[in-house]
Scaffold this motif. Structure first.
Motif, short mmCIF file in Angstrom:
data_model
loop_
_atom_site.label_atom_id
_atom_site.label_comp_id
_atom_site.label_asym_id
_atom_site.label_seq_id
_atom_site.Cartn_x
_atom_site.Cartn_y
_atom_site.Cartn_z
N GLY A 166 43.19 -18.29 -5.08
CA GLY A 166 42.16 -18.08 -3.39
C GLY A 166 40.74 -18.84 -4.61
N LEU A 167 40.75 -18.49 -5.14
CA LEU A 167 39.46 -19.10 -6.02
C LEU A 167 39.15 -19.65 -6.71
CD1 LEU A 167 36.91 -17.36 -7.49
CD2 LEU A 167 37.49 -17.06 -9.08
N THR A 168 40.30 -20.95 -7.24
CA THR A 168 40.46 -22.03 -7.59
C THR A 168 40.93 -23.36 -6.24
OG1 THR A 168 41.68 -21.21 -9.65
CG2 THR A 168 41.44 -23.66 -8.73
N GLY A 169 41.51 -22.61 -5.45
CA GLY A 169 41.00 -23.40 -4.07
C GLY A 169 40.00 -23.64 -3.26
N CYS A 170 39.25 -22.03 -3.56
CA CYS A 170 37.83 -22.40 -2.94
C CYS A 170 36.99 -23.35 -3.38
CB CYS A 170 37.60 -20.80 -2.38
SG CYS A 170 38.37 -19.59 -1.33
N ALA A 171 36.88 -22.57 -4.56
CA ALA A 171 36.08 -23.37 -5.40
C ALA A 171 36.66 -25.55 -5.33
CB ALA A 171 36.10 -23.02 -6.90
N LEU A 172 37.40 -25.63 -5.50
CA LEU A 172 37.61 -26.94 -5.71
C LEU A 172 37.00 -27.61 -4.02
CD1 LEU A 172 40.90 -27.42 -7.49
CD2 LEU A 172 38.82 -28.74 -8.12
N PRO A 223 42.37 -21.63 3.39
CA PRO A 223 42.76 -20.68 2.71
C PRO A 223 42.46 -19.32 3.09
CG PRO A 223 40.86 -21.73 1.38
CD PRO A 223 41.56 -22.89 2.66
N LEU A 224 40.75 -19.51 3.84
CA LEU A 224 40.97 -18.41 3.90
C LEU A 224 41.05 -16.90 4.53
CD1 LEU A 224 38.15 -16.12 3.61
CD2 LEU A 224 37.37 -16.90 5.62
#
Length: 281
Positions: A166-172, A223-224
């Motif tokens: 989740g963190l990686t997808g949101c960061a990208l 993703p959220l």
């Protein structure tokens, strides 16, 4: 002889230069120090989801029929998911747009630092702030709202991969959207508006059961929604499954969608990221 010695020294100095990974670690340390020097940003970043958790949990305190939990407990994993996206998507989307507008990215592009080191530094910042904010929300949730920590190692494993994906997808996604604002002044509006809408249609502020299906279907594209659902599956009892759209935590689909956003977000970054603003080409 002198020329040979000087050349050897230059070659040795080049060989001693740290690689992209080492530079990324140093850049991450610099990003974290700069973050904590801005005290108002620190307070806002860490307190915002906690304040919203307190407000919603104080307003909605009734028990949820057939689940064995109360409404306030639903908001703990939801705010954790929102906090993860806030420290990654929102933070990077705004900060990188500001750095581009202030010519910081242009100057960095002209240095010997590999571009990957810059992005590694941002990822370290996001990872650090995301872990701290999640720990704060877990502390508040367990002490004030009777949220039980998992006792099964498999649940902690689920939490780990949900958090990382989740963190990686949101960061990208945040890096990608940073190229949309035309200036630093418009960055907040461009980034905050879609994030705010996603929070309402992804089950952060409003229970999934009260959101129209067409809105849930739109939220399911991002993703959220899956981050919220996955964290509910980790921290809430199985009796709460009935509140989900399909009556299941759907961990397999959560993994698939979040992993897809990691790949899709990377592609978007490669296609859209710019070191210079539009006015300078």
């Amino acid at each position: 002889m002198t020329t040979t010695t000087a050349g050897s020294r230059t070659q040795a100095a080049v060989e001693r230069l740290p690689g992209a990974w080492g530079l990324g670690l140093r850049r991450g340390g610099l990003e974290i120090r700069q973050f904590f020097r801005q005290r108002d940003q620190v307070v806002f970043s860490f307190c915002f989801p906690v304040v919203f958790l307190f407000l919603f949990a104080s307003i909605f305190r009734d028990g949820v029929p057939g689940t064995g939990i109360n409404a306030s407990q639903l908001y703990v994993p939801a705010m954790m998911a929102s906090g993860v996206m806030s420290t990654s998507f929102q933070s990077l989307g705004i900060s990188i747009a500001v750095e581009r507008d202030e010519k910081v990215l242009r100057r960095l592009a002209g240095t010997p630092m590999p571009p990957s080191a810059y992005f590694l530094g941002k990822i370290w910042l996001v990872l650090f702030t995301g872990v701290v904010e999640t720990a704060i929300l877990l502390l508040v949730g367990t002490t004030l709202y009777d949220v039980d920590l998992p006792t099964d190692a498999s649940r902690w494993f689920d939490f780990a991969w949900i958090f990382v994906l989740g963190l990686t997808g949101c960061a990208l996604l945040g890096i990608a959207i940073s190229s949309v604002p035309r200036s630093a002044k418009s960055a907040s509006s461009v980034v905050v508006l879609p994030f705010l809408v996603l929070q309402f249609i992804s089950g952060v502020y409003i229970s999934i059961g009260t959101i129209p299906d067409w809105m849930l279907n739109i939220g399911a594209l991002f993703p959220l929604k899956w981050l919220c659902q996955g964290l509910r599956g980790v921290f809430l009892p199985d009796s709460a499954k009935v509140l989900e759209q399909t009556g299941s935590w759907e961990f397999g689909k959560v993994a698939l969608v979040l992993a897809a956003w990691c790949v899709g977000g990377l592609v978007l970054c490669l296609l859209t990221f710019r070191w210079k603003d539009r006015r300078t080409g």
